[in-house]
Design a protein around this motif. Structure first.
Motif, short mmCIF file in Angstrom:
data_model
loop_
_atom_site.label_atom_id
_atom_site.label_comp_id
_atom_site.label_asym_id
_atom_site.label_seq_id
_atom_site.Cartn_x
_atom_site.Cartn_y
_atom_site.Cartn_z
N TRP A 243 -6.32 -4.23 -12.13
CA TRP A 243 -6.73 -3.99 -10.75
C TRP A 243 -6.61 -2.50 -10.46
O TRP A 243 -5.75 -1.81 -11.03
CB TRP A 243 -5.85 -4.78 -9.78
N PRO A 244 -7.42 -1.96 -9.56
CA PRO A 244 -7.35 -0.52 -9.26
C PRO A 244 -5.95 -0.06 -8.82
O PRO A 244 -5.52 1.05 -9.17
CB PRO A 244 -8.37 -0.33 -8.13
N TRP A 245 -5.24 -0.93 -8.11
CA TRP A 245 -3.93 -0.51 -7.60
C TRP A 245 -2.90 -0.34 -8.73
O TRP A 245 -1.88 0.32 -8.52
CB TRP A 245 -3.42 -1.46 -6.53
N HIS A 246 -3.16 -0.90 -9.88
CA HIS A 246 -2.23 -0.74 -11.00
C HIS A 246 -2.02 0.73 -11.36
O HIS A 246 -0.93 1.12 -11.82
CB HIS A 246 -2.75 -1.49 -12.23
N ALA A 247 -3.03 1.53 -11.16
CA ALA A 247 -2.93 2.97 -11.47
C ALA A 247 -2.17 3.74 -10.39
O ALA A 247 -1.90 4.93 -10.57
CB ALA A 247 -4.32 3.56 -11.66
N GLN A 248 -1.80 3.05 -9.32
CA GLN A 248 -1.16 3.72 -8.19
C GLN A 248 0.32 3.36 -8.06
O GLN A 248 0.94 3.64 -7.04
CB GLN A 248 -1.90 3.34 -6.89
N THR A 295 11.37 -13.65 -3.22
CA THR A 295 11.31 -12.26 -2.79
C THR A 295 10.41 -11.54 -3.79
O THR A 295 10.70 -11.52 -4.99
CB THR A 295 12.70 -11.61 -2.77
N LEU A 296 9.31 -10.98 -3.31
CA LEU A 296 8.29 -10.41 -4.19
C LEU A 296 7.97 -8.99 -3.77
O LEU A 296 7.83 -8.69 -2.58
CB LEU A 296 7.03 -11.29 -4.14
N CYS A 297 7.86 -8.10 -4.76
CA CYS A 297 7.46 -6.72 -4.50
C CYS A 297 6.64 -6.21 -5.68
O CYS A 297 6.63 -6.82 -6.75
CB CYS A 297 8.66 -5.81 -4.27
N THR A 298 5.95 -5.11 -5.48
CA THR A 298 5.24 -4.46 -6.57
C THR A 298 6.09 -3.33 -7.12
O THR A 298 7.16 -3.01 -6.58
CB THR A 298 3.90 -3.87 -6.11
N ALA A 299 5.62 -2.74 -8.19
CA ALA A 299 6.26 -1.51 -8.69
C ALA A 299 6.11 -0.41 -7.64
O ALA A 299 5.21 -0.45 -6.78
CB ALA A 299 5.63 -1.10 -10.01
N ARG A 300 6.99 0.55 -7.72
CA ARG A 300 7.04 1.64 -6.74
C ARG A 300 5.71 2.37 -6.67
O ARG A 300 5.15 2.80 -7.70
CB ARG A 300 8.16 2.60 -7.12
N ALA A 301 5.18 2.53 -5.48
CA ALA A 301 3.89 3.20 -5.30
C ALA A 301 4.03 4.70 -5.54
O ALA A 301 5.00 5.33 -5.10
CB ALA A 301 3.36 2.95 -3.90
N THR A 302 3.07 5.28 -6.23
CA THR A 302 3.04 6.72 -6.44
C THR A 302 2.13 7.41 -5.42
O THR A 302 2.09 8.64 -5.37
CB THR A 302 2.54 7.03 -7.86
N GLN A 303 1.43 6.61 -4.64
CA GLN A 303 0.62 7.11 -3.55
C GLN A 303 0.44 5.97 -2.56
O GLN A 303 0.79 4.82 -2.84
CB GLN A 303 -0.76 7.60 -4.05
N ARG A 304 -0.05 6.28 -1.41
CA ARG A 304 -0.20 5.25 -0.38
C ARG A 304 -1.23 4.21 -0.83
O ARG A 304 -2.30 4.55 -1.32
CB ARG A 304 -0.65 5.89 0.94
N ILE A 305 -0.86 2.93 -0.65
CA ILE A 305 -1.75 1.82 -1.01
C ILE A 305 -2.02 1.02 0.25
O ILE A 305 -1.21 0.15 0.63
CB ILE A 305 -1.13 0.93 -2.11
N PRO A 306 -3.12 1.27 0.96
CA PRO A 306 -3.39 0.56 2.22
C PRO A 306 -3.43 -0.95 2.07
O PRO A 306 -3.06 -1.68 3.00
CB PRO A 306 -4.76 1.13 2.65
N ALA A 307 -3.85 -1.43 0.92
CA ALA A 307 -4.00 -2.87 0.73
C ALA A 307 -2.72 -3.55 0.27
O ALA A 307 -2.74 -4.76 -0.05
CB ALA A 307 -5.11 -3.14 -0.29
N LEU A 308 -1.59 -2.83 0.24
CA LEU A 308 -0.37 -3.40 -0.32
C LEU A 308 0.05 -4.71 0.35
O LEU A 308 0.41 -5.67 -0.35
CB LEU A 308 0.76 -2.38 -0.26
N PRO A 309 0.03 -4.83 1.68
CA PRO A 309 0.40 -6.13 2.28
C PRO A 309 -0.46 -7.28 1.78
O PRO A 309 0.04 -8.37 1.50
CB PRO A 309 0.22 -5.90 3.78
N ALA A 310 -1.75 -7.03 1.62
CA ALA A 310 -2.64 -8.09 1.12
C ALA A 310 -2.35 -8.41 -0.34
O ALA A 310 -2.41 -9.57 -0.76
CB ALA A 310 -4.10 -7.65 1.29
#
Length: 368
Positions: A243-248, A295-310
């Motif tokens: 997914w594109p967000w994987h690079a972020q 309890t679920l989270c993603t890896a730490r963002a390296t830039q803002r991810i507007p779609a993170l809640p979704a």
């Protein structure tokens, strides 16, 4: 063949009460993510072994107390997560970072506590250990060293992987009609995946992974086990859709694998390729009732991810689908349990269930 626990251990209220005392109020129990306690006065509340527990950032330290004011036992914090000073909302008592009473509104006019009694007005404090971004609490006045429960290797693995947690998390509670032990036994059982999750989880497994598992036929029988052996890590190759967000995000590792950490007594901590992290906890409510907490989270963002809640909601929905499939089987099992029923007949691949049963019995028979 390894015999399982008696069916009575999954249905008897007296057994459940003893579990709360001998297991959940003596072992280290996962309480929450340290990333959610980063700011001063941030807190989370839990019930552990039937005891209301407050974990809070006080002056930069993570502290755990009984979540009851010593005055009239009102809860100090009433929400599951939040940020608020350590003050009782019932009569305004304030406490310092050590759990001592800092101030009592109208104390000179209304209370007149003798000095010695006033000194004893403090919160019950519990031991806290942080392994990376995972917070554990032990309610025992003389807690066992955490290395007795989790090996050095496992703690290092947990610290490394949880160091990649992002700061946003999503939570869910799923009330379930079965005994907590059934859920922990289920996550240890890799062989159920092709039959219970043929369309949800099985297709994600890389070709050859757990498709034709083999276990040695000549292993010596397990007759003893140590508490540390019940908690361990494993990895399974996984087909991960990019997914594109994987690079972020700051991914953990670089392998497309399913990271699995089993933490006795009641946690399964997983990661999908180091991109997404999920803590599943099986909290006992009654002999035939368990609250499954996600309890679920993603890896730490390296830039803002507007779609993170979704993104978080979508992954939670997928994980809940897998749980619902497990829940259908486990609730049906629970409905059929009865005191005089036969014990399970575990095969060679279920040797870890044998270790769990051996340690469980030892913990339950320990002196009060």
């Amino acid at each position: 063949m390894y015999p399982g626990l008696p069916q009575r251990d999954y249905i008897d209220p007296a057994v459940f009460t003893l579990e709360q005392a001998r297991i959940f109020r003596r072992l280290w129990i996962f309480a929450g993510l340290r990333t959610l306690l980063a700011e001063p006065d941030s807190f989370l509340t839990r019930t552990i072994g039937g005891v209301p527990v407050l974990v809070q950032n006080l002056e930069g330290r993570i502290k755990a107390f009984r979540n009851q004011c010593p005055h009239r036992q009102a809860p100090l914090q009433t929400e599951a997560y939040g940020s608020r000073t350590l003050v009782c909302g019932y009569h305004g008592w304030r406490f310092d970072a050590e759990g001592r009473v800092r101030s009592i509104p109208g104390e000179d006019r209304l209370y007149h506590y003798p000095a010695a009694e006033r000194e004893r007005l403090c919160l019950d404090e519990f031991a806290v250990e942080c392994i990376g971004n995972l917070v554990f609490v032990n309610l025992d006045p003389a807690p066992l060293p955490i290395e007795e429960q989790f090996s050095d290797e496992l703690r290092a693995s947990l610290a490394a992987i949880s160091g990649h947690f992002g700061t946003q998390a999503i939570h869910a509670r799923m009330p379930s009609a079965y005994n907590w032990k059934l859920n922990f036994e289920n996550v240890l059982d890799f062989n159920h995946v092709p039959f219970v999750h043929p369309r949800s989880f099985r297709p994600l497994m890389a070709k050859g992974a757990a498709n034709d598992p083999r276990v040695p036929a000549d292993e010596p029988p397990v007759t003893a086990a140590h508490l540390r052996e019940l908690s361990y890590a494993s990895e399974t190759p996984l087909q991960i859709q990019p997914w594109p967000w994987h690079a972020q995000v700051a991914r953990f590792g670089d392998a497309d694998v399913y990271y699995n950490h089993f933490l006795y007594p009641n946690v399964n901590f997983i990661s999908v390729g180091g991109y997404v992290f999920l803590v599943q906890q099986f909290d006992p409510v009654a002999p035939d009732r368990t609250d499954v907490h996600f309890t679920l989270c993603t890896a730490r963002a390296t830039q803002r991810i507007p779609a993170l809640p979704a993104i978080l909601r979508d992954h939670l929905r997928s994980e809940k689908q897998v749980l619902d499939e497990d829940r259908a089987i486990l609730e049906a099992m629970q409905r059929g349990l009865h005191a005089d029923g036969p014990v399970a007949r575990h095969g060679a691949y279920e040797v870890q269930l044998r270790r769990v049963a051996l340690v469980y019995r030892r913990l339950m028979e320990a002196p009060a």
